[in-house]
Structures are given as structure tokens and as C-alpha cells.
Design a protein around this motif. Sequence first.
Motif, PDB file in Angstrom:
ATOM      1  N   SER A  68       0.818  -1.212   0.000  1.00  0.00           N
ATOM      2  CA  SER A  68       0.000   0.000   0.000  1.00  0.00           C
ATOM      3  C   SER A  68       0.854   1.264   0.000  1.00  0.00           C
ATOM      4  CB  SER A  68      -0.914   0.011   1.229  1.00  0.00           C
ATOM      5  OG  SER A  68      -0.140   0.191   2.406  1.00  0.00           O
ATOM      6  N   ALA A  69       0.274   2.333  -0.483  1.00  0.00           N
ATOM      7  CA  ALA A  69       0.963   3.628  -0.507  1.00  0.00           C
ATOM      8  C   ALA A  69       1.290   4.101   0.907  1.00  0.00           C
ATOM      9  CB  ALA A  69       0.105   4.663  -1.231  1.00  0.00           C
ATOM     10  N   HIS A  70       0.378   3.874   1.862  1.00  0.00           N
ATOM     11  CA  HIS A  70       0.648   4.339   3.226  1.00  0.00           C
ATOM     12  C   HIS A  70       1.764   3.528   3.891  1.00  0.00           C
ATOM     13  CE1 HIS A  70      -2.885   1.618   3.578  1.00  0.00           C
ATOM     14  NE2 HIS A  70      -2.251   1.166   4.642  1.00  0.00           N
ATOM     15  N   PHE A  71       1.905   2.250   3.544  1.00  0.00           N
ATOM     16  CA  PHE A  71       3.026   1.462   4.079  1.00  0.00           C
ATOM     17  C   PHE A  71       4.340   1.990   3.507  1.00  0.00           C
ATOM     18  CE2 PHE A  71       6.029  -1.988   4.417  1.00  0.00           C
ATOM     19  CZ  PHE A  71       5.767  -2.529   5.665  1.00  0.00           C
ATOM     20  N   LYS A  72       4.352   2.243   2.207  1.00  0.00           N
ATOM     21  CA  LYS A  72       5.562   2.779   1.575  1.00  0.00           C
ATOM     22  C   LYS A  72       5.932   4.148   2.158  1.00  0.00           C
ATOM     23  CE  LYS A  72       4.813   0.256  -2.770  1.00  0.00           C
ATOM     24  NZ  LYS A  72       5.436  -0.951  -2.371  1.00  0.00           N
ATOM     25  N   ALA A  73       4.927   4.966   2.439  1.00  0.00           N
ATOM     26  CA  ALA A  73       5.189   6.273   3.061  1.00  0.00           C
ATOM     27  C   ALA A  73       5.758   6.088   4.465  1.00  0.00           C
ATOM     28  CB  ALA A  73       3.909   7.101   3.103  1.00  0.00           C
ATOM     29  N   ALA A  74       5.205   5.140   5.224  1.00  0.00           N
ATOM     30  CA  ALA A  74       5.687   4.882   6.587  1.00  0.00           C
ATOM     31  C   ALA A  74       7.130   4.387   6.585  1.00  0.00           C
ATOM     32  CB  ALA A  74       4.780   3.878   7.285  1.00  0.00           C
ATOM     33  N   GLN A  75       7.518   3.657   5.548  1.00  0.00           N
ATOM     34  CA  GLN A  75       8.904   3.200   5.443  1.00  0.00           C
ATOM     35  C   GLN A  75       9.870   4.381   5.370  1.00  0.00           C
ATOM     36  OE1 GLN A  75       8.134   0.496   2.010  1.00  0.00           O
ATOM     37  NE2 GLN A  75       9.347  -0.963   3.193  1.00  0.00           N
ATOM     38  N   GLN A  76       9.394   5.513   4.898  1.00  0.00           N
ATOM     39  CA  GLN A  76      10.228   6.711   4.803  1.00  0.00           C
ATOM     40  C   GLN A  76      10.106   7.601   6.040  1.00  0.00           C
ATOM     41  OE1 GLN A  76      12.355   7.010   2.177  1.00  0.00           O
ATOM     42  NE2 GLN A  76      11.540   4.981   1.700  1.00  0.00           N
ATOM     43  N   THR A  77       8.886   7.741   6.570  1.00  0.00           N
ATOM     44  CA  THR A  77       8.653   8.722   7.628  1.00  0.00           C
ATOM     45  C   THR A  77       8.902   8.202   9.044  1.00  0.00           C
ATOM     46  OG1 THR A  77       6.290   8.199   7.715  1.00  0.00           O
ATOM     47  CG2 THR A  77       6.981   9.975   6.224  1.00  0.00           C
ATOM     48  N   LEU A  78       8.729   6.904   9.292  1.00  0.00           N
ATOM     49  CA  LEU A  78       8.868   6.401  10.661  1.00  0.00           C
ATOM     50  C   LEU A  78      10.304   6.105  11.099  1.00  0.00           C
ATOM     51  CD1 LEU A  78       5.699   4.127  11.040  1.00  0.00           C
ATOM     52  CD2 LEU A  78       5.976   6.570  11.519  1.00  0.00           C
ATOM     53  N   PRO A  79      11.165   5.482  10.282  1.00  0.00           N
ATOM     54  CA  PRO A  79      12.513   5.144  10.750  1.00  0.00           C
ATOM     55  C   PRO A  79      13.340   6.284  11.334  1.00  0.00           C
ATOM     56  CG  PRO A  79      12.031   3.876   8.795  1.00  0.00           C
ATOM     57  CD  PRO A  79      10.893   4.867   8.962  1.00  0.00           C
ATOM     58  N   PRO A  80      13.250   7.521  10.864  1.00  0.00           N
ATOM     59  CA  PRO A  80      14.044   8.579  11.493  1.00  0.00           C
ATOM     60  C   PRO A  80      13.714   8.808  12.973  1.00  0.00           C
ATOM     61  CG  PRO A  80      13.288   9.294   9.332  1.00  0.00           C
ATOM     62  CD  PRO A  80      12.573   8.005   9.651  1.00  0.00           C
ATOM     63  N   HIS A  81      12.575   8.326  13.422  1.00  0.00           N
ATOM     64  CA  HIS A  81      12.169   8.486  14.819  1.00  0.00           C
ATOM     65  C   HIS A  81      12.565   7.295  15.690  1.00  0.00           C
ATOM     66  CE1 HIS A  81       9.745  11.982  13.713  1.00  0.00           C
ATOM     67  NE2 HIS A  81       9.370  11.282  12.662  1.00  0.00           N
ATOM     68  N   LEU A  82      13.201   6.292  15.079  1.00  0.00           N
ATOM     69  CA  LEU A  82      13.514   5.052  15.782  1.00  0.00           C
ATOM     70  C   LEU A  82      14.987   4.946  16.140  1.00  0.00           C
ATOM     71  CD1 LEU A  82      11.417   2.607  13.553  1.00  0.00           C
ATOM     72  CD2 LEU A  82      10.750   3.673  15.727  1.00  0.00           C
ATOM     73  N   VAL A  83      15.261   4.200  17.216  1.00  0.00           N
ATOM     74  CA  VAL A  83      16.627   3.933  17.657  1.00  0.00           C
ATOM     75  C   VAL A  83      17.238   2.805  16.835  1.00  0.00           C
ATOM     76  CG1 VAL A  83      18.006   3.094  19.618  1.00  0.00           C
ATOM     77  CG2 VAL A  83      16.147   4.723  20.005  1.00  0.00           C
ATOM     78  N   GLU A  84      16.410   1.816  16.473  1.00  0.00           N
ATOM     79  CA  GLU A  84      16.891   0.640  15.751  1.00  0.00           C
ATOM     80  C   GLU A  84      15.764   0.072  14.883  1.00  0.00           C
ATOM     81  OE1 GLU A  84      17.896  -1.988  19.002  1.00  0.00           O
ATOM     82  OE2 GLU A  84      15.816  -2.572  19.302  1.00  0.00           O
ATOM     83  N   THR A  85      16.103  -0.878  14.042  1.00  0.00           N
ATOM     84  CA  THR A  85      15.116  -1.559  13.215  1.00  0.00           C
ATOM     85  C   THR A  85      14.133  -2.307  14.120  1.00  0.00           C
ATOM     86  OG1 THR A  85      16.729  -1.843  11.451  1.00  0.00           O
ATOM     87  CG2 THR A  85      14.816  -3.317  11.415  1.00  0.00           C
TER      88      THR A  85
END
Length: 110
Positions: A68-85
Amino acid sequence: MIFITAKFRVRPEHADRWPEIAADFTRATRGEPGCLWFDWSRSVAEPTEYVLVEAFRDEEAGVAHVQSAHFKAAQQTLPPHLVETPRIVNATVPQDDWSLLGEMAVPEQE
């Protein structure tokens, strides 16, 4: 159903805002026809850790989710807020809803 549990370690400076940060992704995923549930919880022991419990009707619904488009968007927007995978457990289970935890059965109320 496809049953998934994932742990997200959020950067401390973003931890209190994580529900807001993930809100668009959460809302869009809950709107998918094959999504059974998509629920976030915050760890009591580790306030920078969020646990995502999600389920999809079947493999087809799970594939639609990750494409989905929203999953692909989350792959870009969420990781910068995370400490690790994020860490994940993904299993196919032969049911379509939660089962009752009989060992902690609550007597019926009159």
C-alpha cells in the motif's frame, strides 16, 4: 489470519509523540479491508518502546498491506524516529479473532 507483533524502540525525544507520529499510518492501515486490528501499546517497563499488535485476514491482505501507498510512506517517515530496526514476530494462525483466555475466566455478571 496473519498475526504480527512488532516492537519499536523510539528515540527518547520522540517517544511521547509516537502515537501522533504514526497516526496517519495507523488510520490508513485500520481502514484496509483485510485489516482485523492494528493496535499500539506503550511498554510500562521501557517508555521508549511501543508494541504493535496487528492482524490481517489472510496472506492476500498482508501482501496488500505491505504494497500500500501508506506502508511505503511509513517506510520513509517512521525510521528517522527510531533507535533501531523494529523487531517482529509474524505467524499464520488458524483463527479470525481473539480467543478467550480460559485460565482467567471472569464469571458472568447478573
